[in-house]
Write a protein that holds these residues in place. Structure first.
Motif, PDB file in Angstrom:
ATOM      1  N   GLU A 174       0.863  -1.223  -0.014  1.00 30.35           N
ATOM      2  CA  GLU A 174       0.039  -0.142   0.001  1.00 30.35           C
ATOM      3  C   GLU A 174       0.835   1.415  -0.017  1.00 30.35           C
ATOM      4  O   GLU A 174       0.346   2.291   0.006  1.00 30.35           O
ATOM      5  N   ASN A 175       2.332   1.144   0.351  1.00 29.39           N
ATOM      6  CA  ASN A 175       2.812   2.224   0.186  1.00 29.39           C
ATOM      7  C   ASN A 175       3.460   2.680  -1.033  1.00 29.39           C
ATOM      8  O   ASN A 175       3.791   3.953  -1.147  1.00 29.39           O
ATOM      9  N   LEU A 176       3.355   1.889  -1.963  1.00 27.23           N
ATOM     10  CA  LEU A 176       3.959   2.152  -3.403  1.00 27.23           C
ATOM     11  C   LEU A 176       2.908   3.441  -3.873  1.00 27.23           C
ATOM     12  O   LEU A 176       1.862   3.187  -3.882  1.00 27.23           O
ATOM     13  N   SER A 177       3.549   4.054  -4.723  1.00 22.91           N
ATOM     14  CA  SER A 177       2.813   5.160  -5.626  1.00 22.91           C
ATOM     15  C   SER A 177       1.897   4.380  -6.531  1.00 22.91           C
ATOM     16  O   SER A 177       2.474   3.357  -7.166  1.00 22.91           O
ATOM     17  N   PRO A 178       0.992   4.886  -7.023  1.00 20.64           N
ATOM     18  CA  PRO A 178       0.163   4.379  -8.163  1.00 20.64           C
ATOM     19  C   PRO A 178       0.901   4.205  -9.555  1.00 20.64           C
ATOM     20  O   PRO A 178       0.874   3.183 -10.289  1.00 20.64           O
ATOM     21  N   GLU A 179       1.718   5.273  -9.636  1.00 20.20           N
ATOM     22  CA  GLU A 179       2.462   5.152 -11.165  1.00 20.20           C
ATOM     23  C   GLU A 179       3.611   3.845 -10.758  1.00 20.20           C
ATOM     24  O   GLU A 179       3.912   3.291 -12.027  1.00 20.20           O
ATOM     25  N   ALA A 180       3.836   3.568  -9.822  1.00 18.05           N
ATOM     26  CA  ALA A 180       4.817   2.419  -9.517  1.00 18.05           C
ATOM     27  C   ALA A 180       3.953   1.073  -9.689  1.00 18.05           C
ATOM     28  O   ALA A 180       4.634  -0.096 -10.056  1.00 18.05           O
ATOM     29  N   LEU A 181       2.851   1.011  -8.870  1.00 15.74           N
ATOM     30  CA  LEU A 181       2.199   0.010  -8.668  1.00 15.74           C
ATOM     31  C   LEU A 181       1.254  -0.493  -9.678  1.00 15.74           C
ATOM     32  O   LEU A 181       1.218  -1.712 -10.115  1.00 15.74           O
ATOM     33  N   LEU A 182       0.370   0.474 -10.329  1.00 19.21           N
ATOM     34  CA  LEU A 182      -0.551  -0.096 -11.354  1.00 19.21           C
ATOM     35  C   LEU A 182       0.000  -0.851 -12.629  1.00 19.21           C
ATOM     36  O   LEU A 182      -0.608  -1.799 -13.029  1.00 19.21           O
ATOM     37  N   PRO A 183       1.212  -0.337 -13.018  1.00 20.59           N
ATOM     38  CA  PRO A 183       1.746  -1.089 -14.237  1.00 20.59           C
ATOM     39  C   PRO A 183       1.856  -2.495 -13.941  1.00 20.59           C
ATOM     40  O   PRO A 183       1.655  -3.632 -14.662  1.00 20.59           O
ATOM     41  N   ASN A 184       2.353  -2.900 -12.736  1.00 26.38           N
ATOM     42  CA  ASN A 184       2.802  -4.271 -12.310  1.00 26.38           C
ATOM     43  C   ASN A 184       1.383  -5.154 -12.036  1.00 26.38           C
ATOM     44  O   ASN A 184       1.059  -6.263 -12.615  1.00 26.38           O
ATOM     45  N   VAL A 185       0.337  -4.456 -11.369  1.00 25.85           N
ATOM     46  CA  VAL A 185      -0.789  -4.970 -11.302  1.00 25.85           C
ATOM     47  C   VAL A 185      -1.286  -5.378 -12.507  1.00 25.85           C
ATOM     48  O   VAL A 185      -1.883  -6.168 -12.837  1.00 25.85           O
ATOM     49  N   GLY A 186      -1.397  -4.324 -13.561  1.00 28.53           N
ATOM     50  CA  GLY A 186      -2.029  -4.375 -14.832  1.00 28.53           C
ATOM     51  C   GLY A 186      -1.633  -5.486 -15.741  1.00 28.53           C
ATOM     52  O   GLY A 186      -2.157  -6.465 -16.044  1.00 28.53           O
ATOM     53  N   ARG A 187      -0.100  -5.558 -15.481  1.00 28.22           N
ATOM     54  CA  ARG A 187       0.507  -6.512 -16.228  1.00 28.22           C
ATOM     55  C   ARG A 187       0.273  -8.136 -15.634  1.00 28.22           C
ATOM     56  O   ARG A 187       0.055  -9.016 -16.409  1.00 28.22           O
ATOM     57  N   LYS A 188       0.056  -8.074 -14.331  1.00 30.47           N
ATOM     58  CA  LYS A 188      -0.354  -9.646 -13.866  1.00 30.47           C
ATOM     59  C   LYS A 188      -1.896  -9.887 -14.343  1.00 30.47           C
ATOM     60  O   LYS A 188      -1.982 -10.990 -14.622  1.00 30.47           O
ATOM     61  N   ILE A 189      -2.705  -8.773 -14.240  1.00 29.70           N
ATOM     62  CA  ILE A 189      -4.160  -9.123 -14.541  1.00 29.70           C
ATOM     63  C   ILE A 189      -4.047  -9.681 -15.975  1.00 29.70           C
ATOM     64  O   ILE A 189      -4.603 -10.629 -16.579  1.00 29.70           O
ATOM     65  N   LEU A 190      -3.454  -8.871 -16.801  1.00 31.49           N
ATOM     66  CA  LEU A 190      -3.487  -9.208 -18.308  1.00 31.49           C
ATOM     67  C   LEU A 190      -2.704 -10.773 -18.556  1.00 31.49           C
ATOM     68  O   LEU A 190      -3.291 -11.099 -19.225  1.00 31.49           O
ATOM     69  N   ASP A 191      -1.597 -10.823 -17.877  1.00 32.87           N
ATOM     70  CA  ASP A 191      -0.864 -11.882 -18.284  1.00 32.87           C
ATOM     71  C   ASP A 191      -1.847 -13.092 -17.941  1.00 32.87           C
ATOM     72  O   ASP A 191      -1.881 -14.341 -18.505  1.00 32.87           O
ATOM     73  N   PHE A 192      -2.619 -13.187 -16.504  1.00 32.83           N
ATOM     74  CA  PHE A 192      -3.402 -13.927 -16.352  1.00 32.83           C
ATOM     75  C   PHE A 192      -4.274 -14.342 -17.139  1.00 32.83           C
ATOM     76  O   PHE A 192      -4.672 -15.528 -17.471  1.00 32.83           O
ATOM     77  N   ILE A 193      -5.090 -13.304 -17.580  1.00 30.69           N
ATOM     78  CA  ILE A 193      -6.157 -13.326 -18.526  1.00 30.69           C
ATOM     79  C   ILE A 193      -5.808 -14.051 -19.884  1.00 30.69           C
ATOM     80  O   ILE A 193      -6.608 -14.984 -20.427  1.00 30.69           O
ATOM     81  N   LEU A 194      -4.753 -13.875 -20.336  1.00 30.62           N
ATOM     82  CA  LEU A 194      -4.296 -14.381 -21.583  1.00 30.62           C
ATOM     83  C   LEU A 194      -3.482 -15.688 -21.378  1.00 30.62           C
ATOM     84  O   LEU A 194      -3.362 -16.480 -22.248  1.00 30.62           O
ATOM     85  N   SER A 195      -3.168 -16.294 -20.487  1.00 32.15           N
ATOM     86  CA  SER A 195      -2.509 -17.466 -20.013  1.00 32.15           C
ATOM     87  C   SER A 195      -3.667 -18.750 -20.630  1.00 32.15           C
ATOM     88  O   SER A 195      -4.855 -18.391 -20.552  1.00 32.15           O
ATOM     89  N   ASP A 196      -3.123 -19.771 -20.767  1.00 34.40           N
ATOM     90  CA  ASP A 196      -3.837 -20.935 -21.164  1.00 34.40           C
ATOM     91  C   ASP A 196      -4.752 -21.436 -19.886  1.00 34.40           C
ATOM     92  O   ASP A 196      -6.023 -21.451 -20.283  1.00 34.40           O
ATOM     93  N   PHE A 197      -4.319 -21.163 -18.829  1.00 29.81           N
ATOM     94  CA  PHE A 197      -5.154 -21.512 -17.674  1.00 29.81           C
ATOM     95  C   PHE A 197      -6.186 -20.403 -17.538  1.00 29.81           C
ATOM     96  O   PHE A 197      -7.597 -20.933 -17.445  1.00 29.81           O
TER      97      PHE A 197
END
Lengths: 207, 207
Positions: free
Chosen positions: A81-104
């Motif tokens: 929670e201490n990270l800034s949105p500029e720092a955290l959102l790209p990582n979260v977004g990437r994680k969401i997208l990678d999950f959605i596009l994964s075979d699983f």
DNA sequence: GCATTTCTGAACTCAACAGTTTAGTTTAAA
DNA sequence: TTTAAACTAAACTGTTGAGTTCAGAAATGC
């Protein structure tokens, strides 16, 4: 699994059965999967399979429950929670997208969509342990950002869901409907960058 | 339909067959639908049905093609390029959302997702006549806005897809996975307003 | 070693369903 | 009214797949 409900597990091949069922159901869906296929894939006789599960339906629901839980675990970790949105959102977004596009991710989504008519519980569980969970975690983080004055949001939950939605733009449907061969990394990054930019543009505090 | 390919139509009950198949396929999917069901629903004998279509597969593809076309028609009308984004986007957003949440929109989406493995063509067609078409039309409009200086967008196609995505936030999955009973109008409006606000916030010119 | 539980595999039942056939009926046009 | 095309109902074939059964083999515990 077997360890959580040892009462259910009577024999040594329980895990094999579950593993085989997982493979075949995720690949072929409920109707598409045949019990013979599953038994073969599991390296087990049909009789053994039926000694663990009373019917195909129950076996399917067991797998579905496991997989939605597995999905939930993938997002359960708390965000810093201490990270800034500029720092955290790209990582979260990437994680969401990678999950959605994964075979699983694709397989689970497909199953949830096509079977939530036959198994309403499954649809709800998928929703709770997937999109809803992500939105919840993200909401918590966004709330702390607004408290710190880093973001300005009136409807936090909607904002969280908007971000989740933006991360899927273009690529989820493209993959889902086989409208493309495969999706390269730079394209993913473009979508994520766009999502973060748009989000901060709207909810970031003016500098 | 019958008028476009009179060569295919040999008898008077062709339309009944198609109509019955439409009802049953959209309700039950490909596997879930039985040919006997379709014949009964159509008020036609199985022999008649098979005099028009060689097999279930072909019948299904006929219906799927019709329905994706029907879907495309719903979005084919050109947008009035002279309207400002503030005036036009809420209407477009509302139209997209209403379609997605409609019984028809849900049914077609569900079918496309669950059958695009068995029928890859169907997935692609759905995509082209749905999401891709909307994005294309919207892109054209957004381009004219940027030309007029009303919007400032670098990647126009991405922007169009982002808007489409924002309009579905929260409600599409909620409906799809039966996580709610029904969705009232004010909730729809809130999502649309949020989408438009976010979009203009990001791409609108500063005033 | 001996007994018990677990597993096998193959054959079986039963139901559903795709697609066919047939003998006869309806429709519509000439 | 005649005739041909379109249609019907129902029985039939062949297949597939869920779930069962059972005689025997393999693993496990004592």
């Amino acid at each position: 699994m077997s360890d959580t409900h040892p009462a259910i597990k009577k024999g040594r091949k329980f895990d094999q059965v579950v593993e085989g069922a997982r493979t075949v159901f995720l690949r072929d869906g409920f109707e598409g999967a045949s019990v013979d296929d599953i038994a073969r894939e599991a390296g087990v006789s049909k009789a053994t399979l039926y000694s663990y599960f009373p019917d195909k339906r129950v076996l399917f629901l067991e797998i579905a429950a496991q997989e939605t839980k597995r999905q939930a675990d993938a997002f359960e970790e708390r965000m810093d929670e201490n990270l800034s949105p500029e720092a955290l959102l790209p990582n979260v977004g990437r994680k969401i997208l990678d999950f959605i596009l994964s075979d699983f991710g694709q397989a689970v989504f497909r199953i949830a969509v096509s079977e939530s008519d036959r198994f309403p519980e499954l649809g709800r569980k998928y929703y709770e342990s997937g999109p809803a969970l992500v939105a919840k975690r993200l909401s918590q983080y966004l709330a702390s950002c607004t408290a710190r004055g880093e973001l300005e949001i009136d409807d936090i939950e909607l904002a969280a869901e908007q971000f989740g939605e933006l991360c899927k733009a273009r690529l989820q449907s493209r993959r889902l409907f086989q409208a493309c061969c495969d999706i390269d990394d730079s394209e993913k990054q473009k979508v994520i960058d766009g999502a973060v930019h748009m989000f901060l543009c709207c909810y970031g505090v003016r500098k």
